[in-house]
Motif scaffolding. Structure first.
Motif, PDB file in Angstrom:
ATOM      1  N   VAL A 144       0.847  -1.173   0.015  1.00 13.13           N
ATOM      2  CA  VAL A 144       0.051  -0.053   0.041  1.00 13.13           C
ATOM      3  C   VAL A 144       1.003   1.278   0.000  1.00 13.13           C
ATOM      4  CG1 VAL A 144      -1.590   1.147   1.211  1.00 13.13           C
ATOM      5  CG2 VAL A 144      -1.684  -1.220   1.295  1.00 13.13           C
ATOM      6  N   ASP A 145       0.551   2.193  -1.063  1.00  7.18           N
ATOM      7  CA  ASP A 145       1.221   3.634  -0.929  1.00  7.18           C
ATOM      8  C   ASP A 145       2.605   3.504  -1.444  1.00  7.18           C
ATOM      9  OD1 ASP A 145      -1.007   4.681   0.055  1.00  7.18           O
ATOM     10  OD2 ASP A 145      -0.370   4.551   2.235  1.00  7.18           O
ATOM     11  N   THR A 146       3.422   2.508  -1.058  1.00  4.57           N
ATOM     12  CA  THR A 146       4.902   2.368  -1.371  1.00  4.57           C
ATOM     13  C   THR A 146       5.244   2.042  -2.399  1.00  4.57           C
ATOM     14  OG1 THR A 146       5.328   0.623  -0.079  1.00  4.57           O
ATOM     15  CG2 THR A 146       5.852   2.723   1.014  1.00  4.57           C
ATOM     16  N   LEU A 150       7.491   3.560   6.661  1.00  7.47           N
ATOM     17  CA  LEU A 150       6.378   2.540   7.270  1.00  7.47           C
ATOM     18  C   LEU A 150       5.746   1.910   5.970  1.00  7.47           C
ATOM     19  CD1 LEU A 150       5.323   1.662  10.004  1.00  7.47           C
ATOM     20  CD2 LEU A 150       3.372   3.396   9.631  1.00  7.47           C
ATOM     21  N   VAL A 151       5.802   0.604   6.225  1.00 10.21           N
ATOM     22  CA  VAL A 151       5.307  -0.124   4.874  1.00 10.21           C
ATOM     23  C   VAL A 151       4.244  -0.956   5.377  1.00 10.21           C
ATOM     24  CG1 VAL A 151       5.847  -2.054   3.293  1.00 10.21           C
ATOM     25  CG2 VAL A 151       7.490  -0.317   3.938  1.00 10.21           C
ATOM     26  N   GLU A 152       3.019  -1.056   4.626  1.00  6.66           N
ATOM     27  CA  GLU A 152       1.752  -1.548   4.732  1.00  6.66           C
ATOM     28  C   GLU A 152       1.541  -2.567   3.825  1.00  6.66           C
ATOM     29  OE1 GLU A 152      -2.998  -1.067   4.941  1.00  6.66           O
ATOM     30  OE2 GLU A 152      -1.716   0.671   5.095  1.00  6.66           O
ATOM     31  N   LEU A 153       1.571  -3.925   4.302  1.00  6.96           N
ATOM     32  CA  LEU A 153       1.423  -4.962   3.479  1.00  6.96           C
ATOM     33  C   LEU A 153      -0.220  -5.400   3.591  1.00  6.96           C
ATOM     34  CD1 LEU A 153       3.992  -7.621   4.060  1.00  6.96           C
ATOM     35  CD2 LEU A 153       4.106  -5.974   2.181  1.00  6.96           C
ATOM     36  N   GLY A 180       3.935 -11.858  10.574  1.00  9.50           N
ATOM     37  CA  GLY A 180       3.090 -11.379  11.476  1.00  9.50           C
ATOM     38  C   GLY A 180       1.782 -12.178  11.048  1.00  9.50           C
ATOM     39  N   ASN A 181       0.546 -12.036  11.594  1.00  6.81           N
ATOM     40  CA  ASN A 181      -0.616 -12.535  11.269  1.00  6.81           C
ATOM     41  C   ASN A 181      -1.943 -11.547  11.526  1.00  6.81           C
ATOM     42  OD1 ASN A 181      -1.707 -13.394  14.029  1.00  6.81           O
ATOM     43  ND2 ASN A 181       0.439 -14.838  13.676  1.00  6.81           N
ATOM     44  N   SER A 182      -3.117 -11.822  10.966  1.00  5.23           N
ATOM     45  CA  SER A 182      -4.215 -10.966  11.110  1.00  5.23           C
ATOM     46  C   SER A 182      -5.588 -11.668  10.906  1.00  5.23           C
ATOM     47  CB  SER A 182      -4.136  -9.791  10.475  1.00  5.23           C
ATOM     48  OG  SER A 182      -5.341  -8.949  10.848  1.00  5.23           O
ATOM     49  N   SER A 183      -6.639 -11.523  11.476  1.00  2.00           N
ATOM     50  CA  SER A 183      -7.660 -12.005  10.909  1.00  2.00           C
ATOM     51  C   SER A 183      -8.891 -11.229  10.593  1.00  2.00           C
ATOM     52  CB  SER A 183      -8.547 -12.602  12.236  1.00  2.00           C
ATOM     53  OG  SER A 183      -9.779 -13.449  11.992  1.00  2.00           O
ATOM     54  N   ALA A 217      -6.969  -8.079   4.911  1.00  2.00           N
ATOM     55  CA  ALA A 217      -6.061  -7.858   6.329  1.00  2.00           C
ATOM     56  C   ALA A 217      -4.903  -7.140   5.904  1.00  2.00           C
ATOM     57  CB  ALA A 217      -5.806  -9.114   7.139  1.00  2.00           C
ATOM     58  N   SER A 218      -4.122  -6.343   6.768  1.00  2.00           N
ATOM     59  CA  SER A 218      -2.820  -5.658   6.379  1.00  2.00           C
ATOM     60  C   SER A 218      -1.955  -6.014   7.690  1.00  2.00           C
ATOM     61  CB  SER A 218      -3.233  -4.255   6.601  1.00  2.00           C
ATOM     62  OG  SER A 218      -4.193  -3.834   5.563  1.00  2.00           O
ATOM     63  N   PHE A 219      -0.694  -5.603   7.624  1.00  2.00           N
ATOM     64  CA  PHE A 219       0.471  -5.749   8.495  1.00  2.00           C
ATOM     65  C   PHE A 219       1.452  -4.824   8.123  1.00  2.00           C
ATOM     66  CE2 PHE A 219       4.642  -7.268   9.502  1.00  2.00           C
ATOM     67  CZ  PHE A 219       4.384  -7.480  11.072  1.00  2.00           C
ATOM     68  N   ASN A 220       1.869  -3.889   9.141  1.00  2.00           N
ATOM     69  CA  ASN A 220       2.876  -2.802   9.179  1.00  2.00           C
ATOM     70  C   ASN A 220       3.958  -3.160   9.783  1.00  2.00           C
ATOM     71  OD1 ASN A 220       0.607  -1.277   7.897  1.00  2.00           O
ATOM     72  ND2 ASN A 220      -0.277  -0.798   9.824  1.00  2.00           N
ATOM     73  N   PHE A 221       5.031  -2.304   9.024  1.00  2.00           N
ATOM     74  CA  PHE A 221       6.430  -2.587   9.633  1.00  2.00           C
ATOM     75  C   PHE A 221       7.318  -1.481   9.256  1.00  2.00           C
ATOM     76  CE2 PHE A 221       6.459  -4.835   5.806  1.00  2.00           C
ATOM     77  CZ  PHE A 221       7.565  -4.520   5.268  1.00  2.00           C
ATOM     78  N   SER A 222       8.239  -1.165  10.014  1.00  2.00           N
ATOM     79  CA  SER A 222       9.304  -0.125   9.597  1.00  2.00           C
ATOM     80  C   SER A 222      10.104  -0.929   8.633  1.00  2.00           C
ATOM     81  CB  SER A 222       9.944   0.696  10.974  1.00  2.00           C
ATOM     82  OG  SER A 222      10.796   1.617  10.351  1.00  2.00           O
ATOM     83  N   LEU A 223      10.685  -0.368   7.423  1.00  2.00           N
ATOM     84  CA  LEU A 223      11.520  -0.977   6.614  1.00  2.00           C
ATOM     85  C   LEU A 223      12.999  -0.585   7.060  1.00  2.00           C
ATOM     86  CD1 LEU A 223      11.283  -2.326   4.050  1.00  2.00           C
ATOM     87  CD2 LEU A 223      11.455  -0.171   2.789  1.00  2.00           C
ATOM     88  N   THR A 224      13.751  -1.946   7.233  1.00  2.00           N
ATOM     89  CA  THR A 224      15.141  -1.890   7.271  1.00  2.00           C
ATOM     90  C   THR A 224      15.805  -2.716   6.012  1.00  2.00           C
ATOM     91  OG1 THR A 224      15.237  -3.933   8.539  1.00  2.00           O
ATOM     92  CG2 THR A 224      14.467  -1.937   9.795  1.00  2.00           C
ATOM     93  N   ALA A 225      17.326  -2.414   6.339  1.00  2.00           N
ATOM     94  CA  ALA A 225      17.955  -3.033   5.154  1.00  2.00           C
ATOM     95  C   ALA A 225      17.720  -4.617   5.062  1.00  2.00           C
ATOM     96  CB  ALA A 225      19.310  -2.707   5.394  1.00  2.00           C
ATOM     97  N   GLU A 226      17.405  -5.093   6.170  1.00  2.00           N
ATOM     98  CA  GLU A 226      16.934  -6.767   6.192  1.00  2.00           C
ATOM     99  C   GLU A 226      15.855  -7.085   5.471  1.00  2.00           C
ATOM    100  OE1 GLU A 226      18.041  -4.889   8.854  1.00  2.00           O
ATOM    101  OE2 GLU A 226      19.988  -5.665   9.090  1.00  2.00           O
TER     102      GLU A 226
END
Length: 302
Positions: free
Chosen positions: A124-126, A135-138, A161-164, A171-180
């Motif tokens: 999403v967005d990126t 901040l990336v949203e899957l 992660g997981n979501s119902s 469903a969405s999952f958010n995380f801060s993007l790092t080099a890994e």
């Protein structure tokens, strides 16, 4: 008189022997009225003990759309839907009649569960080009499938992660993007009737560039001097030449001199008078408003 009486008796409607059926019920296979789309559904109508032929009828909806009719000398009878569709979701009931009139069962709800389709994973967005620190949203969504649907998110087959999803919107999952986080992402969807996994989506990372102008080094612009010292008849060559260098809001003057020609009697000094800064070389005085003076040894510059 006897033949007449017999004729009169036979002319009257004859009631069937016995009592009406009782305990009419409708059950389903699979039990509970839940069935997967494409599977077989069996509606089983039953009555209490009887030795008579019974006519069974199956109906759909509260208004009673007749589906099937069978007459059997049995306390149970079945009606089958070979491949259930979503359009078969409704209320159903049956009725049994042994000649005393049909007796209906209670209504039974039939629910059709749809297996999840292969989900689609999006950024999403990126998009698939992102910058470190974003901040990336899957977002993962199965286009078909009965809720609730359970989703899991993966980075290189490692669970992030997981979501119902209770309503079917994904469903969405958010995380801060790092080099890994560079590499491949995917997600899974399941509603208890098998698991479906999305296609792999690659994420490309780029380094963040500073947009703060204060962090950029100042650019020095050399400008040709607006004035030169006038040659002194006592010297075959000019004693010095001024060149303006501009950096930001400051102006610098470069003064070239030779130690042979400038002795102690030609002392140089700088004095400030109001808004002007002045300097004196030998017998001539030259001034320019707001000038910072830098002395450079002429021999060192050669």
């Amino acid at each position: 008189m006897l033949p007449w009486l017999l004729l009169l008796i036979c002319a009257l409607p004859c009631e069937p022997a016995g009592n009406p059926v009782s305990d009419v019920s409708l059950k389903t296979k699979p039990p509970g009225g839940w069935v997967m789309e494409g599977n077989k559904l069996v509606l089983i109508c039953s009555v209490a003990n009887t030795t008579e032929n019974i006519t069974y009828l199956w109906y759909r909806g509260a208004l009673g759309l007749n589906l099937e009719k069978k007459t059997l000398p049995s306390i149970t009878a079945e009606f089958e839907i070979s491949e259930v569709k979503q359009s078969d979701v409704d209320q159903y009931y049956c009725a049994a009649d042994n000649g005393h009139g049909p007796v209906p069962s209670e209504l039974v709800n039939i629910n059709v569960r749809v297996p999840v389709s292969r989900p689609v994973l999006t950024f999403v967005d990126t998009g698939t080009q992102a910058v470190l620190g974003d901040l990336v949203e899957l977002h993962c969504k199965a286009l078909r499938g009965s809720p609730p649907i359970f989703y899991q998110f993966y980075h290189e087959n490692i669970i992030l992660g997981n979501s119902s999803d209770p309503s079917g919107g994904g469903a969405s999952f958010n995380f801060s993007l790092t080099a890994e986080h560079s590499g491949n992402f995917s997600c899974e969807a399941s509603n208890g009737q098998g698991v479906q996994r999305s296609e792999v989506v690659a994420l490309n990372l780029t380094g963040r560039q500073s947009e703060d102008p204060l962090r950029s080094p100042p650019q020095t612009v050399l400008q040709e001097s607006n004035y030169h010292n006038s040659p002194d008849p006592g010297h075959p060559e000019p004693v010095y030449e001024n060149v303006n260098a501009v950096s930001g809001d400051e102006v610098y003057s470069l003064v070239y001199h030779t130690q042979q020609e400038l002795g102690p009697t030609a002392a140089q000094h700088v004095s400030t008078h109001g808004a002007s800064e002045s300097f004196q070389v030998s017998s001539g005085i030259y001034s320019k408003p707001r000038i910072n003076i830098v002395y450079v040894d002429y021999e060192d510059t050669m």
